[in-house]
Design an enzyme around this catalytic site. Structure first.
Site, PDB file in Angstrom:
ATOM      1  N   ASN A 282     -34.382 -11.249  -0.797  1.00 12.84           N
ATOM      2  CA  ASN A 282     -35.352 -10.203  -1.153  1.00 12.84           C
ATOM      3  C   ASN A 282     -34.915  -9.366  -2.363  1.00 12.84           C
ATOM      4  O   ASN A 282     -35.750  -8.869  -3.109  1.00 12.84           O
ATOM      5  CB  ASN A 282     -35.725  -9.330   0.047  1.00 12.84           C
ATOM      6  CG  ASN A 282     -34.553  -8.642   0.689  1.00 12.84           C
ATOM      7  OD1 ASN A 282     -33.405  -8.969   0.404  1.00 12.84           O
ATOM      8  ND2 ASN A 282     -34.817  -7.688   1.555  1.00 12.84           N
TER       9      ASN A 282
ATOM     10  N   CYS B 191     -35.337  -4.107   3.452  1.00 17.17           N
ATOM     11  CA  CYS B 191     -34.788  -3.658   4.734  1.00 17.17           C
ATOM     12  C   CYS B 191     -35.046  -2.176   4.966  1.00 17.17           C
ATOM     13  O   CYS B 191     -35.093  -1.726   6.099  1.00 17.17           O
ATOM     14  CB  CYS B 191     -33.292  -3.940   4.769  1.00 17.17           C
ATOM     15  SG  CYS B 191     -32.465  -3.273   3.330  1.00 17.17           S
TER      16      CYS B 191
ATOM     17  N   GLU C  15     -22.206   0.253   1.444  1.00 19.26           N
ATOM     18  CA  GLU C  15     -22.110  -0.240   0.073  1.00 19.26           C
ATOM     19  C   GLU C  15     -22.521   0.888  -0.859  1.00 19.26           C
ATOM     20  O   GLU C  15     -23.303   1.764  -0.491  1.00 19.26           O
ATOM     21  CB  GLU C  15     -23.026  -1.451  -0.119  1.00 19.26           C
ATOM     22  CG  GLU C  15     -22.546  -2.642   0.687  1.00 19.26           C
ATOM     23  CD  GLU C  15     -23.295  -3.925   0.391  1.00 19.26           C
ATOM     24  OE1 GLU C  15     -24.523  -3.878   0.225  1.00 19.26           O
ATOM     25  OE2 GLU C  15     -22.637  -4.979   0.331  1.00 19.26           O
TER      26      GLU C  15
HETATM   27  P1  NAP Z   1     -31.075 -14.255   6.736  1.00 22.21           P
HETATM   28  O1  NAP Z   1     -31.935 -15.381   7.190  1.00 22.21           O
HETATM   29  O2  NAP Z   1     -30.188 -13.626   7.717  1.00 22.21           O
HETATM   30  O3  NAP Z   1     -30.255 -14.832   5.495  1.00 22.21           O
HETATM   31  C1  NAP Z   1     -29.353 -14.064   4.758  1.00 22.21           C
HETATM   32  C2  NAP Z   1     -28.330 -14.966   4.121  1.00 22.21           C
HETATM   33  O4  NAP Z   1     -27.602 -15.630   5.147  1.00 22.21           O
HETATM   34  C3  NAP Z   1     -28.931 -16.081   3.255  1.00 22.21           C
HETATM   35  O5  NAP Z   1     -28.070 -16.351   2.187  1.00 22.21           O
HETATM   36  C4  NAP Z   1     -28.964 -17.250   4.210  1.00 22.21           C
HETATM   37  O6  NAP Z   1     -28.971 -18.487   3.562  1.00 22.21           O
HETATM   38  C5  NAP Z   1     -27.647 -17.032   4.927  1.00 22.21           C
HETATM   39  N1  NAP Z   1     -27.528 -17.709   6.203  1.00 22.21           N
HETATM   40  C6  NAP Z   1     -28.506 -18.053   7.079  1.00 22.21           C
HETATM   41  N2  NAP Z   1     -27.962 -18.689   8.148  1.00 22.21           N
HETATM   42  C7  NAP Z   1     -26.619 -18.752   7.939  1.00 22.21           C
HETATM   43  C8  NAP Z   1     -25.519 -19.303   8.668  1.00 22.21           C
HETATM   44  N3  NAP Z   1     -25.693 -19.897   9.846  1.00 22.21           N
HETATM   45  N4  NAP Z   1     -24.292 -19.195   8.126  1.00 22.21           N
HETATM   46  C9  NAP Z   1     -24.093 -18.598   6.931  1.00 22.21           C
HETATM   47  N5  NAP Z   1     -25.099 -18.076   6.195  1.00 22.21           N
HETATM   48  C10 NAP Z   1     -26.342 -18.132   6.691  1.00 22.21           C
HETATM   49  O7  NAP Z   1     -31.928 -13.084   6.117  1.00 22.21           O
HETATM   50  P2  NAP Z   1     -33.067 -13.161   5.033  1.00 22.21           P
HETATM   51  O8  NAP Z   1     -34.314 -13.621   5.701  1.00 22.21           O
HETATM   52  O9  NAP Z   1     -32.596 -13.901   3.829  1.00 22.21           O
HETATM   53  O10 NAP Z   1     -33.173 -11.617   4.598  1.00 22.21           O
HETATM   54  C11 NAP Z   1     -33.996 -10.732   5.241  1.00 22.21           C
HETATM   55  C12 NAP Z   1     -33.191  -9.834   6.172  1.00 22.21           C
HETATM   56  O11 NAP Z   1     -32.180  -9.166   5.430  1.00 22.21           O
HETATM   57  C13 NAP Z   1     -34.038  -8.738   6.774  1.00 22.21           C
HETATM   58  O12 NAP Z   1     -33.743  -8.591   8.130  1.00 22.21           O
HETATM   59  C14 NAP Z   1     -33.616  -7.497   5.997  1.00 22.21           C
HETATM   60  O13 NAP Z   1     -33.808  -6.300   6.695  1.00 22.21           O
HETATM   61  C15 NAP Z   1     -32.195  -7.787   5.736  1.00 22.21           C
HETATM   62  N6  NAP Z   1     -31.715  -7.001   4.591  1.00 22.21           N
HETATM   63  C16 NAP Z   1     -30.844  -5.995   4.838  1.00 22.21           C
HETATM   64  C17 NAP Z   1     -30.379  -5.213   3.799  1.00 22.21           C
HETATM   65  C18 NAP Z   1     -29.414  -4.105   4.060  1.00 22.21           C
HETATM   66  O14 NAP Z   1     -28.771  -3.643   3.111  1.00 22.21           O
HETATM   67  N7  NAP Z   1     -29.244  -3.635   5.283  1.00 22.21           N
HETATM   68  C19 NAP Z   1     -30.792  -5.474   2.485  1.00 22.21           C
HETATM   69  C20 NAP Z   1     -31.685  -6.522   2.262  1.00 22.21           C
HETATM   70  C21 NAP Z   1     -32.132  -7.289   3.347  1.00 22.21           C
HETATM   71  P3  NAP Z   1     -30.343 -19.224   3.177  1.00 22.21           P
HETATM   72  O15 NAP Z   1     -31.291 -18.196   2.639  1.00 22.21           O
HETATM   73  O16 NAP Z   1     -29.902 -20.180   2.153  1.00 22.21           O
HETATM   74  O17 NAP Z   1     -30.876 -19.829   4.420  1.00 22.21           O
END
Ligand code: NAP
Length: 488
Positions: free
Chosen positions: A160, A292, A466
């Site tokens: 995102n 997020c 962060e």
């Molecule tokens: P996600 O599915 O958890 O993926 C995040 C990262 O983890 C991606 O690089 C993904 O790779 C990787 N990943 C997925 N499964 C993994 C595994 N088994 N082992 C190692 N890495 C793995 O989250 P998203 O859908 O990309 O992002 C949305 C989420 O992020 C939302 O819940 C949002 O609230 C949160 N977010 C939080 C913040 C914060 O600062 N708190 C900031 C931004 C977003 P792939 O994409 O290549 O599958």
């Protein structure tokens, strides 16, 4: 072809960056990357796995000694050059981001600018990262508290914010003296690779920054399982964050977890309603609601509810859905069909449980990923929009009576990332800020992400911070040096 639109086509990299080399996967396998607006494939990236990631870890380990040994000012100078190059290449970086992520070009440029602030901030913080001495217990003794880089760090980042999530982790790591291995989302790898290209041009030595693209499980298993990697910084969903924390347990790795949110935005009767509407728009609809810290639940007090809803409706009806590179687009496509399906399911669920479609934006697009921004009036806690992160352009309005009720509703979530509220009453401002359960509280503003302030959550929203002064501490180890028997 995205590269043709760039003033510097070299910024569009379809290879991983490992040990200072731009490489394909050993197997030659590659993954397609698509444009969320057109759904056309814009290129491929290497489908790397265990072997390539181990190579990156080894390169980072080799690079660690010389990089940590550099004076902080020299590391800082590399970061300063990287910062300049990022800003010099902002137009190309924004085009790349919009092509792979979908957000409107103006927002993409805004994110690059925001991403660059972390490089600048940590270039400066790196020069100030120092320990302290402790008042000794005896006259012939001294105790020094020293700060050292934790070692090789890994960063796993979401789709995102494809630039800011990279720099918010890499800049403090590099400034502290830690080499990094980045695994960007397979959905948005090109911004990360372009940033790495610029870091290379800035003079970052071989192996100090590595970007490994590919499927997450294999890359993640090496990054979490390797005893050489001493720190994992993850931004993404709570589900994956939990899993990675478990995987890091065997090597007792330090972790920072920036996870999901379910931010409440509370509008009290005594709020400045125009300010509340303007900042609700920013906090709710930026990045098509895929942030997020996006306001997920909008809680409005009885006395101001109708006026606020009416003014918000006017603003939402001015939103225009479209491809990110089309003039006039304010809401781009969602990242993929699954994301759009989830948002539509949240809307249907709310409507089936008594919510009312109160207003919507202009959506001339047909594609499944283009979701119409909506306001849902009459939302209640039984709806999915109340308990789950919607991650889309949906503004559900919940009505409340008293301050206590608002706090109870706001805190009725397992998440605790951001909370927003609007009031002109100073006493209420302190009462509410102190009772809201969140890592970040915003009063009378919709923005809380900036390089100088700590960013992070409580409860299931994560651990660690962060940005700000705290950001570099995540990459520093504290060592107590006891010196006894001094002949003074
Ligand atoms: P996600 O599915 O958890 O993926 C995040 C990262 O983890 C991606 O690089 C993904 O790779 C990787 N990943 C997925 N499964 C993994 C595994 N088994 N082992 C190692 N890495 C793995 O989250 P998203 O859908 O990309 O992002 C949305 C989420 O992020 C939302 O819940 C949002 O609230 C949160 N977010 C939080 C913040 C914060 O600062 N708190 C900031 C931004 C977003 P792939 O994409 O290549 O599958």
């Amino acid at each position: 072809m995205i590269a043709l639109k760039l003033s510097d086509p070299d910024m569009f990299r379809e290879t991983s960056f490992i040990a200072g080399e731009w490489v394909s996967a050993d197997s030659g396998a590659a993954l397609d990357v698509d444009d969320p607006a057109s759904q056309a494939v814009i290129g491929t990236v290497p489908d790397c796995g265990v072997v390539e990631t181990e190579r990156a870890v080894a390169a980072a380990q080799t690079a660690f000694g010389p990089w940590r040994a550099l004076p902080a000012a020299d590391r800082s100078a590399v970061l300063e050059r990287w910062h300049t190059l990022v800003l010099d290449n902002i137009a190309d970086l924004a085009l790349i981001m919009t092509a792979e992520q979908g957000k409107p070009l103006a927002e993409a440029e805004g994110e690059i600018r925001y991403a660059a602030t972390f490089i600048k901030w940590f270039a400066e913080e790196g020069r100030r990262a120092s320990g302290y001495d402790v008042t000794p217990p005896e006259p012939n003794r001294r105790v020094l508290v020293m700060k050292e880089p934790v070692g090789v760090a890994a960063a796993i980042t979401p789709w995102n914010f494809p630039a800011a999530m990279i720099t918010r982790k890499c800049a403090p790591a590099l400034a502290a003296g830690c080499p990094v291995i980045v695994k960007p989302s397979e959905l948005t790898p090109y911004t990360a690779l372009a940033l790495a290209r610029l870091a290379e041009r800035a003079g970052l030595p071989r192996g100090v920054m590595n970007v490994v693209t590919g499927r997450p499980t294999d890359i993640g298993s090496v990054l979490t399982g390797s005893p050489i990697v001493r720190k994992l910084s993850f931004t993404g969903s709570t589900r994956i964050g939990r899993l990675l924390m478990q995987q890091c347990a065997d090597t007792v790795k330090r972790t920072s977890m920036e996870l999901g949110g379910n931010a409440p935005l509370i509008v009290f009767d005594d709020a400045d309603v125009d300010l509340a509407v303007a900042s609700t728009m920013a906090s709710k609809f930026r990045n098509s609601g895929q942030a997020c810290v996006c306001a997920n639940r909008i809680l409005v007090q009885d006395g101001i509810y109708d006026l606020f809803a009416e003014k918000l409706a006017r603003a939402v009806s001015g939103l225009r859905v479209g491809p990110g590179d089309r003039d006039g687009t304010t809401v781009g496509p969602l990242i993929n069909v699954a994301a759009a399906d989830k948002v539509n399911a949240h809307i249907d669920d709310a409507l089936s449980k008594g919510a009312r479609l109160y207003a919507s934006g202009d959506n001339p697009m047909n594609g499944a990923r283009f979701v119409t921004p909506v306001i849902l009036a009459g939302a209640n806690p039984d709806m999915r929009v109340a308990s789950e992160e919607t991650f889309g352009p949906v503004a559900p309005l919940f009505r409340f009576g008293s301050e206590d009720e608002a706090i109870e509703l706001a805190n009725a979530t397992e998440y605790g990332l951001a909370s927003y509220f609007y009031t002109e009453n100073l006493h209420r401002a302190f009462r509410v800020a102190e009772r809201l359960e969140a890592g970040m509280i915003a009063l009378n503003t919709g923005s809380l992400a900036m390089e100088m302030a700590p960013f992070g959550g409580v409860k299931l929203s994560g651990v660690g911070r962060e940005g700000g002064r705290a950001g570099i501490e995540e990459y520093l180890e504290t060592k107590a040096f006891h010196i006894g028997g001094l002949k003074l």
